[in-house]
Design a protein around this motif. Structure first.
Motif, PDB file in Angstrom:
ATOM      1  N   PRO A 161      -6.096   3.189   2.348  1.00 28.54           N
ATOM      2  CA  PRO A 161      -6.793   2.584   1.205  1.00 28.54           C
ATOM      3  C   PRO A 161      -8.069   1.831   1.600  1.00 28.54           C
ATOM      4  N   SER A 162      -8.161   1.367   2.846  1.00 30.48           N
ATOM      5  CA  SER A 162      -9.375   0.637   3.237  1.00 30.48           C
ATOM      6  C   SER A 162     -10.491   1.577   3.668  1.00 30.48           C
ATOM      7  N   GLU A 180       0.812  -1.219   0.000  1.00 31.20           N
ATOM      8  CA  GLU A 180       0.000   0.000   0.000  1.00 31.20           C
ATOM      9  C   GLU A 180       0.843   1.266   0.000  1.00 31.20           C
ATOM     10  N   GLU A 239     -14.497   4.837  11.389  1.00 34.86           N
ATOM     11  CA  GLU A 239     -15.245   3.989  10.451  1.00 34.86           C
ATOM     12  C   GLU A 239     -14.733   4.266   9.030  1.00 34.86           C
ATOM     13  N   PRO A 240     -14.911   3.311   8.104  1.00 39.21           N
ATOM     14  CA  PRO A 240     -14.422   3.529   6.742  1.00 39.21           C
ATOM     15  C   PRO A 240     -15.211   4.621   6.022  1.00 39.21           C
ATOM     16  N   LEU A 241     -14.481   5.482   5.322  1.00 35.45           N
ATOM     17  CA  LEU A 241     -15.082   6.606   4.597  1.00 35.45           C
ATOM     18  C   LEU A 241     -14.564   6.613   3.170  1.00 35.45           C
ATOM     19  N   PRO A 242     -15.278   7.280   2.284  1.00 34.10           N
ATOM     20  CA  PRO A 242     -14.698   7.518   0.957  1.00 34.10           C
ATOM     21  C   PRO A 242     -13.455   8.400   1.140  1.00 34.10           C
ATOM     22  N   TRP A 265     -12.196  19.179   3.612  1.00 32.27           N
ATOM     23  CA  TRP A 265     -12.780  19.091   4.952  1.00 32.27           C
ATOM     24  C   TRP A 265     -12.058  19.963   5.990  1.00 32.27           C
ATOM     25  N   LEU A 295     -15.796   6.407  15.711  1.00 33.88           N
ATOM     26  CA  LEU A 295     -14.514   5.718  15.913  1.00 33.88           C
ATOM     27  C   LEU A 295     -14.786   4.230  15.988  1.00 33.88           C
ATOM     28  N   MET A 296     -13.977   3.434  15.304  1.00 29.34           N
ATOM     29  CA  MET A 296     -14.110   1.976  15.407  1.00 29.34           C
ATOM     30  C   MET A 296     -13.295   1.436  16.571  1.00 29.34           C
TER      31      MET A 296
END
Lengths: 384, 85
Positions: A267-268, A84, A231-234, A131, A310-311
């Protein structure tokens, strides 16, 4: 006596993996041992920063610049996707006009030392990072800053070293060195004896304990840091973005908690948020105060993060050296012993050039110009 | 039995049952695809820790289906890749 020089590398993190790779590539007979698994310590608990932006002129910056060139080579040789590697660039931002002036002065010294960088106005910042908070005074963009997934990078380097003939033994702990006449003879592990003329201490924050075990004391201490995972975001955060006070925290020697804001996407899709520094030994105690402070500061820099969950969090231990320089080189107290530690939070970026330097010293090649400054024999280290 | 909507279909649930529980009971194993590989995901840990069972619920992505209690008015959808911020 075999005609091939044998090297035992203790530690299967990014530093040990790089040492193994470059040593194997130069034809040495390499064995890597680790009491745990691959990237099971500091490497697996990092963010994978490849930064030149946080380093002022000097030997560490020279090591970093060489290392970034080697990372690009490694990407071409081993495949950028396999670990990656992302050339995303770093963006250092200042919260006030005074901080911006100080940042620009620092960047000018880096530019003179060969670091590509450019000033960024608040308007340009908003284009680079949609952002980002409106009250940011400005920033400096460092196109050479990059990112890797550090666990994958260590695994890929070890895989390549094994393909070149290296022997990887996990779950194998070094318990002693056998020496005779001031030279290394063998590495003693829990399960046996590995005869060798060279041993590399790549123990990360445990390098000090390993050096003590070998009766060759080295002032390496753990410096804890937390990382928050969203959490996963674009892809909404595009660069490696951090506040200008990060550099001051890195170079500080304080034992107290220090935090700065370091934010990057992966990347994830998860966004990683750091960075805290505190000298609390190898404490695994979760600290909600540190986590809250990191989260608040990240939201101050990127307000839309307030809506993001948050995860999890994780923490790790950086190998801290009191004079803020890595310790890489031969130990003059014992023939055949090399140390490769003390990289603090920069071990991932500095790993390839560290592996290259260790290999140069073992094969008796002309070492790179920064070798003297990083030597375990340096006076600043002896005095600490 | 009460139902909620999943990708346009009615899924029955018992009072107190989670979305994941109801979907599995209805024979559904997966309700998310991974961002890069597009591979299917459903329940892994089942206790809210692993974030593998993410689903879009009432327009909000990244909800953990294993913790989300089903309600009559709920509209859930398969989540493709990363969620929406």
């Amino acid at each position: 006596m075999s005609s091939v020089t044998r090297v035992v590398v203790v530690g299967a993190g990014i530093i040990g993996a790089s040492c193994a790779y470059y040593a194997a590539r130069s034809g040495l007979d390499v064995t890597v041992i680790d009491r745990g698994g691959v990237a099971g310590g500091t490497t697996g608990a990092g963010e994978g920063n490849l930064l030149v932006s946080d380093k002022g002129p000097g030997p560490e910056l020279e090591l970093a610049l060489r290392s970034l060139d080697l990372w690009v080579e490694l990407g071409a040789e081993l495949g950028t996707a396999s670990f990656e590697l992302e050339h995303k660039g770093g963006l250092v931002v200042a919260s006030s006009d005074a901080a911006m002036t100080a940042l620009q002065e620092f960047a000018a010294t880096q530019h003179d030392a060969g670091v590509a960088c450019e000033n960024v106005s608040p308007r340009e910042l908003a284009e680079l990072e949609p952002w980002i908070a409106e009250d940011v005074a400005g920033g400096v963009l460092y196109p050479a800053d990059a990112q890797v997934q550090p666990g994958l990078a260590a695994a890929r380097l070890l895989e390549a070293a094994v393909a070149l003939g290296a022997d990887l033994r996990l779950g194998e702990e070094c318990v002693a060195l056998r020496t005779a006449g001031g030279s290394v003879q063998a590495v003693i592990t829990r399960s046996g004896v590995i005869e060798t003329g060279f041993v590399v201490n790549a123990g990360g924050p445990w390098a000090g304990a390993l050096a003590d075990l070998w009766d060759l004391p080295l002032p390496i201490h753990p410096r804890r840091g937390f990382v928050l995972v969203t959490e996963p975001l674009p892809p909404v955060i595009r660069h490696k973005v951090y506040s200008a006070d990060y550099v001051a925290n890195v170079t500080s020697g304080s034992e107290e908690l220090e935090t700065s804001t370091v934010v990057e996407g992966t990347p994830s899709g998860t966004v990683l948020i750091g960075a805290s520094r505190e000298r609390v030994g190898f404490s695994d105690e979760w600290d909600p105060g540190v986590v809250q402070r990191l989260a608040e500061r990240a939201v101050a820099l990127f307000p839309p993060l307030a809506r993001v969950g948050l995860m999890r969090t994780y923490h790790g231990f950086r190998p801290y050296c009191p004079d803020h320089l890595p310790v890489v080189g031969l130990d003059s107290r014992m023939q055949g012993v090399l140390h490769a530690s003390g990289h603090e939070g920069a071990g991932i970026v500095l790993a390839p050039a560290t592996g290259e330097l260790v290999t140069q010293l073992i094969t008796d090649e002309q070492p790179a110009g920064y070798a003297g400054a990083l030597s375990p024999d340096r006076l600043t280290l002896v005095a600490s | 039995m009460s139902t909620f909507e999943f990708d346009g279909n009615e899924v029955p649930f018992r009072e107190g049952q989670t979305v994941a529980g109801a979907l599995i009971a209805a024979g559904r194993r997966t309700w998310r695809t991974t961002p890069r590989g597009g591979r299917s995901r459903g329940v892994f840990c089942g206790i809210g820790v692993c974030f593998d069972c993410l689903i879009e619920a009432d327009g909000v992505s990244n909800q953990r289906a294993c913790l989300l209690v089903a309600t009559e008015s709920l509209v859930v959808r398969t989540q493709a890749g990363v969620g929406r911020p």
